[in-house]
Motif scaffolding. Structure first.
Motif, PDB file in Angstrom:
ATOM      1  N   SER A 109     -10.833  -1.544   4.056  1.00  0.00           N
ATOM      2  CA  SER A 109     -11.445  -1.708   2.741  1.00  0.00           C
ATOM      3  C   SER A 109     -12.931  -1.384   2.805  1.00  0.00           C
ATOM      4  O   SER A 109     -13.589  -1.663   3.801  1.00  0.00           O
ATOM      5  CB  SER A 109     -11.245  -3.149   2.287  1.00  0.00           C
ATOM      6  N   ALA A 110     -13.465  -0.774   1.741  1.00  0.00           N
ATOM      7  CA  ALA A 110     -12.718  -0.483   0.542  1.00  0.00           C
ATOM      8  C   ALA A 110     -12.301   0.990   0.475  1.00  0.00           C
ATOM      9  O   ALA A 110     -11.234   1.321  -0.048  1.00  0.00           O
ATOM     10  CB  ALA A 110     -13.565  -0.805  -0.693  1.00  0.00           C
ATOM     11  N   ILE A 111     -13.128   1.876   0.999  1.00  0.00           N
ATOM     12  CA  ILE A 111     -12.890   3.304   0.790  1.00  0.00           C
ATOM     13  C   ILE A 111     -11.561   3.750   1.396  1.00  0.00           C
ATOM     14  O   ILE A 111     -10.831   4.561   0.808  1.00  0.00           O
ATOM     15  CB  ILE A 111     -14.062   4.151   1.342  1.00  0.00           C
ATOM     16  N   GLY A 112     -11.204   3.207   2.562  1.00  0.00           N
ATOM     17  CA  GLY A 112      -9.942   3.587   3.183  1.00  0.00           C
ATOM     18  C   GLY A 112      -8.746   3.176   2.348  1.00  0.00           C
ATOM     19  O   GLY A 112      -7.797   3.946   2.164  1.00  0.00           O
ATOM     20  N   VAL A 113      -8.786   1.939   1.818  1.00  0.00           N
ATOM     21  CA  VAL A 113      -7.683   1.450   0.993  1.00  0.00           C
ATOM     22  C   VAL A 113      -7.610   2.228  -0.322  1.00  0.00           C
ATOM     23  O   VAL A 113      -6.522   2.557  -0.813  1.00  0.00           O
ATOM     24  CB  VAL A 113      -7.847  -0.059   0.723  1.00  0.00           C
ATOM     25  N   ILE A 114      -8.759   2.539  -0.903  1.00  0.00           N
ATOM     26  CA  ILE A 114      -8.776   3.285  -2.169  1.00  0.00           C
ATOM     27  C   ILE A 114      -8.154   4.669  -1.992  1.00  0.00           C
ATOM     28  O   ILE A 114      -7.316   5.102  -2.794  1.00  0.00           O
ATOM     29  CB  ILE A 114     -10.219   3.389  -2.700  1.00  0.00           C
ATOM     30  N   MET A 115      -8.538   5.362  -0.940  1.00  0.00           N
ATOM     31  CA  MET A 115      -7.954   6.681  -0.685  1.00  0.00           C
ATOM     32  C   MET A 115      -6.454   6.575  -0.377  1.00  0.00           C
ATOM     33  O   MET A 115      -5.655   7.422  -0.797  1.00  0.00           O
ATOM     34  CB  MET A 115      -8.681   7.360   0.485  1.00  0.00           C
ATOM     35  N   PHE A 116      -6.085   5.526   0.340  1.00  0.00           N
ATOM     36  CA  PHE A 116      -4.674   5.270   0.635  1.00  0.00           C
ATOM     37  C   PHE A 116      -3.887   5.116  -0.665  1.00  0.00           C
ATOM     38  O   PHE A 116      -2.806   5.700  -0.843  1.00  0.00           O
ATOM     39  CB  PHE A 116      -4.573   4.005   1.488  1.00  0.00           C
ATOM     40  N   MET A 117      -4.439   4.337  -1.600  1.00  0.00           N
ATOM     41  CA  MET A 117      -3.765   4.105  -2.872  1.00  0.00           C
ATOM     42  C   MET A 117      -3.623   5.389  -3.676  1.00  0.00           C
ATOM     43  O   MET A 117      -2.578   5.643  -4.294  1.00  0.00           O
ATOM     44  CB  MET A 117      -4.540   3.052  -3.671  1.00  0.00           C
ATOM     45  N   LEU A 118      -4.656   6.227  -3.693  1.00  0.00           N
ATOM     46  CA  LEU A 118      -4.592   7.473  -4.456  1.00  0.00           C
ATOM     47  C   LEU A 118      -3.541   8.420  -3.875  1.00  0.00           C
ATOM     48  O   LEU A 118      -2.774   9.052  -4.617  1.00  0.00           O
ATOM     49  CB  LEU A 118      -5.967   8.145  -4.461  1.00  0.00           C
ATOM     50  N   VAL A 119      -3.497   8.524  -2.540  1.00  0.00           N
ATOM     51  CA  VAL A 119      -2.506   9.403  -1.900  1.00  0.00           C
ATOM     52  C   VAL A 119      -1.088   8.873  -2.122  1.00  0.00           C
ATOM     53  O   VAL A 119      -0.169   9.636  -2.457  1.00  0.00           O
ATOM     54  CB  VAL A 119      -2.801   9.548  -0.395  1.00  0.00           C
ATOM     55  N   ILE A 120      -0.908   7.566  -1.963  1.00  0.00           N
ATOM     56  CA  ILE A 120       0.404   6.966  -2.179  1.00  0.00           C
ATOM     57  C   ILE A 120       0.848   7.156  -3.630  1.00  0.00           C
ATOM     58  O   ILE A 120       1.989   7.530  -3.913  1.00  0.00           O
ATOM     59  CB  ILE A 120       0.350   5.453  -1.841  1.00  0.00           C
ATOM     60  N   GLY A 121      -0.074   6.865  -4.564  1.00  0.00           N
ATOM     61  CA  GLY A 121       0.267   7.016  -5.982  1.00  0.00           C
ATOM     62  C   GLY A 121       0.655   8.433  -6.322  1.00  0.00           C
ATOM     63  O   GLY A 121       1.634   8.670  -7.039  1.00  0.00           O
ATOM     64  N   GLY A 122      -0.098   9.419  -5.804  1.00  0.00           N
ATOM     65  CA  GLY A 122       0.219  10.813  -6.070  1.00  0.00           C
ATOM     66  C   GLY A 122       1.544  11.232  -5.468  1.00  0.00           C
ATOM     67  O   GLY A 122       2.355  11.912  -6.123  1.00  0.00           O
ATOM     68  N   SER A 123       1.798  10.815  -4.244  1.00  0.00           N
ATOM     69  CA  SER A 123       3.043  11.194  -3.566  1.00  0.00           C
ATOM     70  C   SER A 123       4.262  10.637  -4.289  1.00  0.00           C
ATOM     71  O   SER A 123       5.262  11.346  -4.490  1.00  0.00           O
ATOM     72  CB  SER A 123       3.012  10.699  -2.115  1.00  0.00           C
ATOM     73  N   PHE A 124       4.175   9.381  -4.691  1.00  0.00           N
ATOM     74  CA  PHE A 124       5.315   8.801  -5.396  1.00  0.00           C
ATOM     75  C   PHE A 124       5.379   9.277  -6.847  1.00  0.00           C
ATOM     76  O   PHE A 124       6.424   9.177  -7.488  1.00  0.00           O
ATOM     77  CB  PHE A 124       5.278   7.283  -5.314  1.00  0.00           C
ATOM     78  N   ALA A 174       3.954   0.904  -1.227  1.00  0.00           N
ATOM     79  CA  ALA A 174       4.867   2.037  -1.397  1.00  0.00           C
ATOM     80  C   ALA A 174       6.254   1.561  -1.834  1.00  0.00           C
ATOM     81  O   ALA A 174       6.875   2.162  -2.723  1.00  0.00           O
ATOM     82  CB  ALA A 174       4.961   2.825  -0.089  1.00  0.00           C
ATOM     83  N   PHE A 175       6.741   0.488  -1.227  1.00  0.00           N
ATOM     84  CA  PHE A 175       8.054  -0.025  -1.600  1.00  0.00           C
ATOM     85  C   PHE A 175       8.060  -0.529  -3.041  1.00  0.00           C
ATOM     86  O   PHE A 175       9.046  -0.377  -3.755  1.00  0.00           O
ATOM     87  CB  PHE A 175       8.463  -1.156  -0.653  1.00  0.00           C
ATOM     88  N   VAL A 308       7.709   5.343   9.153  1.00  0.00           N
ATOM     89  CA  VAL A 308       6.475   4.573   9.000  1.00  0.00           C
ATOM     90  C   VAL A 308       6.605   3.208   9.675  1.00  0.00           C
ATOM     91  O   VAL A 308       5.693   2.753  10.379  1.00  0.00           O
ATOM     92  CB  VAL A 308       6.104   4.420   7.510  1.00  0.00           C
ATOM     93  N   ILE A 309       7.736   2.532   9.457  1.00  0.00           N
ATOM     94  CA  ILE A 309       7.945   1.225  10.083  1.00  0.00           C
ATOM     95  C   ILE A 309       7.925   1.354  11.607  1.00  0.00           C
ATOM     96  O   ILE A 309       7.314   0.545  12.305  1.00  0.00           O
ATOM     97  CB  ILE A 309       9.270   0.598   9.593  1.00  0.00           C
ATOM     98  N   GLN A 325       1.820  10.266   6.335  1.00  0.00           N
ATOM     99  CA  GLN A 325       3.282  10.359   6.308  1.00  0.00           C
ATOM    100  C   GLN A 325       3.797  10.411   4.868  1.00  0.00           C
ATOM    101  O   GLN A 325       4.704  11.189   4.542  1.00  0.00           O
ATOM    102  CB  GLN A 325       3.920   9.179   7.049  1.00  0.00           C
ATOM    103  N   PHE A 326       3.225   9.587   4.004  1.00  0.00           N
ATOM    104  CA  PHE A 326       3.677   9.570   2.615  1.00  0.00           C
ATOM    105  C   PHE A 326       3.257  10.840   1.873  1.00  0.00           C
ATOM    106  O   PHE A 326       3.964  11.305   0.980  1.00  0.00           O
ATOM    107  CB  PHE A 326       3.164   8.326   1.893  1.00  0.00           C
ATOM    108  N   PHE A 327       2.098  11.399   2.225  1.00  0.00           N
ATOM    109  CA  PHE A 327       1.693  12.669   1.620  1.00  0.00           C
ATOM    110  C   PHE A 327       2.684  13.769   1.996  1.00  0.00           C
ATOM    111  O   PHE A 327       3.092  14.574   1.150  1.00  0.00           O
ATOM    112  CB  PHE A 327       0.285  13.035   2.073  1.00  0.00           C
ATOM    113  N   THR A 328       3.064  13.779   3.263  1.00  0.00           N
ATOM    114  CA  THR A 328       4.065  14.752   3.721  1.00  0.00           C
ATOM    115  C   THR A 328       5.382  14.556   2.980  1.00  0.00           C
ATOM    116  O   THR A 328       6.026  15.523   2.559  1.00  0.00           O
ATOM    117  CB  THR A 328       4.280  14.618   5.238  1.00  0.00           C
ATOM    118  N   MET A 329       5.781  13.288   2.821  1.00  0.00           N
ATOM    119  CA  MET A 329       7.007  12.989   2.082  1.00  0.00           C
ATOM    120  C   MET A 329       6.931  13.547   0.661  1.00  0.00           C
ATOM    121  O   MET A 329       7.902  14.142   0.155  1.00  0.00           O
ATOM    122  CB  MET A 329       7.232  11.475   2.031  1.00  0.00           C
ATOM    123  N   GLY A 330       5.772  13.361  -0.007  1.00  0.00           N
ATOM    124  CA  GLY A 330       5.628  13.874  -1.368  1.00  0.00           C
ATOM    125  C   GLY A 330       5.794  15.384  -1.426  1.00  0.00           C
ATOM    126  O   GLY A 330       6.455  15.916  -2.337  1.00  0.00           O
TER     127      GLY A 330
END
Length: 514
Positions: A109-124, A174-175, A308-309, A325-330
């Protein structure tokens, strides 16, 4: 007015409207700034402790409990470090939003989590654009008719186990993106989704017997065998997990009977309306589209989740690796969608879906950043730099040391719960507090095992309440749950689980848990 519609009453009566989350955080930041005008700043020295975990010697920098000292002014008096309205170094009150958003690094936090959220949101966003999740949910519900209630206890137990075994937390975001539509289709709501995903992980995290990020580190710092006390903690985990399942089932059944009683009724309405329209356009749930392309999409999602697990457990992956990993999945899911023309997906459609998915994360990203800014106001430079946070930590230790033994044990739980607002990292909180609490426990007649128990329960359970928890705010964001609505709901669960935690800590003390 229909039964499923909420509207304010007109007339002489006025209804209280809960402030927006950003408003709440602003006033918390204002309170933090005021503290800097009242509480002198202090600091600790640090020392290195070593401990054995899984047969490997590990070390960690922790505070020296006997080294606290106030910073002094020119007259030799404890010095205040009041926050200015603006500060060129970025520590002014009105700097808190920006500084919070850009604080930290890619690992947290915070920048790492924020970027994580944006990538996850976009991928899903790409995943949801294929329509596979909606169609899969329709088929799943069709084939489990009469047994839908099992989803809640099974999901809660699995996520709680993940929290207990490998400290699952950020992974729940992600789940939740996938489970949220399922819960709505089953007649539940966004709050139910948060409960069976993120809250379940934190129940497991707090009640764990082997969590490598809290229990193991705390025991190592406290000088007791790592992973000891499992005979008490495993039944404790079972008990708290069952308590969480029972509470969630009670709420979910109430919402299923009367949807207007949902605390997230308004924010769920748009997605529910879209789901209802999709249901009406389908001749039958069992006949919804589900071809080879859909099967490949599900296979890609399942493989990514398992990968991922594995990476988290075996390779100790964290935010950067998981996001990749989630970006690749997207990308893979998008290519499958384009090749099989799922929902008419095109390359441009992939890009739009990614942007739209990332856009849904904007609000929780702002909340994560502004909450991180509060900690900067109080001093986030660590134990060796003079700060209000260090002074609070030292004062709390001195207060607890003057209490009777059983009351000291309970106040350790209370202190760890409150301190978690400032330091939501389990390992970080252990490094700051356990060097103080462990010798303090010896002085007041509380075993160090009980001190660790108070730490893990206080640290874990309050992660479902504090707005400074980036994972909580992100999960609320993807489930369309306003933090103000969450507060109206979660306080009952917090009272229940903290009462049970209090009984556990005091009972463990009187029963000689060591």
């Amino acid at each position: 007015m229909t039964a499923n519609t909420r509207a304010p009453e007109t007339g002489s009566k006025t209804s209280f409207t809960m402030p927006d989350t950003l408003v709440l955080i602003f006033f918390v930041a204002l309170f933090a700034a005021l503290l800097t005008y009242l509480v002198p700043v202090g600091s600790f020295d640090t020392q290195t402790v070593t401990f054995m975990q899984d047969g490997v010697e590990k070390s960690r920098e922790v505070v020296n409990p006997d080294s606290f000292r106030y910073a002094l002014d020119d007259e030799g008096e404890p010095r205040l470090a009041p926050v200015e309205p603006f500060d060129a170094s970025g520590k002014g009150f009105f700097n808190y939003m920006f500084e919070g958003l850009v604080s930290g690094d890619k690992w947290g936090s915070a920048i790492g989590v924020i970027m994580f959220m944006l990538v996850i949101g976009g991928s899903f966003g790409i995943v949801m654009a294929t329509g596979t999740i909606d169609n899969g949910i329709l088929r799943l519900i069709h084939h489990t008719q009469g047994r839908e209630f099992l989803f809640i206890p099974v999901l809660f137990a699995l996520f709680s186990l993940g929290g207990a075994v490998f400290g699952m937390g950020e992974e729940a975001i992600a789940f939740a993106i996938i489970i949220y539509p399922l819960m709505l289709r089953l007649g539940y709501d966004g709050i139910t989704t948060v409960m069976v995903t993120y809250v379940a992980t934190q129940v497991g995290f707090g009640a764990s017997w082997m969590n490598p990020f809290s229990v193991a580190i705390a025991q190592g710092i406290a000088g007791i065998p790592v992973m000891s006390g499992a005979a008490v903690r495993i039944p404790m985990w079972v008990g708290f997990t069952l308590l969480g399942i029972a509470f969630t089932l009670h709420y979910a059944r109430k919402v299923k009977r009367s949807p207007e009683l949902s605390y997230s009724f308004a924010t769920d309405a748009q997605l529910k309306h879209a789901a209802d329209k999709a249901d009406e356009s389908s001749t039958s749930p069992g006949a919804s589209r589900f071809n080879l392309g859909d099967m490949l999409v599900l296979a890609a999602i399942t493989a990514t989740m398992g990968w991922v697990i594995w990476g988290v457990v075996v390779k100790h992956w964290f935010i950067p690796e998981i996001a990749s990993q989630f970006f690749t999945m997207g990308l893979v899911v998008g290519v499958i969608g384009v090749v099989f023309k799922l929902n008419g997906l095109t390359a441009n459609g992939m890009a739009k879906a990614f942007k739209d998915g990332a856009a849904t994360m904007l609000e929780p990203c702002l909340l994560v950043g502004s909450a991180a800014g509060i900690l900067i106001l109080l001093g986030k430079g660590g134990p060796t730099e003079p700060s209000v946070l260090n002074s609070i930590l030292s004062a709390a230790g001195g207060f607890i040391g003057g209490l009777p033994d059983a009351l000291s044990a309970w106040f350790m739980l209370l202190f760890q719960s409150v301190f978690n607002f400032f330091v939501t990292s389990g390992s970080g909180q252990a490094a700051l507090t356990m060097p103080l609490m462990a010798p303090l426990a010896d002085i007041v007649g509380v075993s160090r095992q009980v001190a660790v128990l108070a730490f893990q329960l206080g640290d874990g359970f309050t992660n479902v309440l504090v707005p400074t928890s980036a994972s909580l705010m992100a999960t609320l964001g993807v489930c369309r749950v306003e933090f103000s609505a969450w507060l109206k709901f979660i306080w009952r669960f917090m009272l229940l689980i903290m009462a049970a935690a209090s009984v556990m800590v005091i009972g463990a003390h009187y029963l000689g848990f060591s």
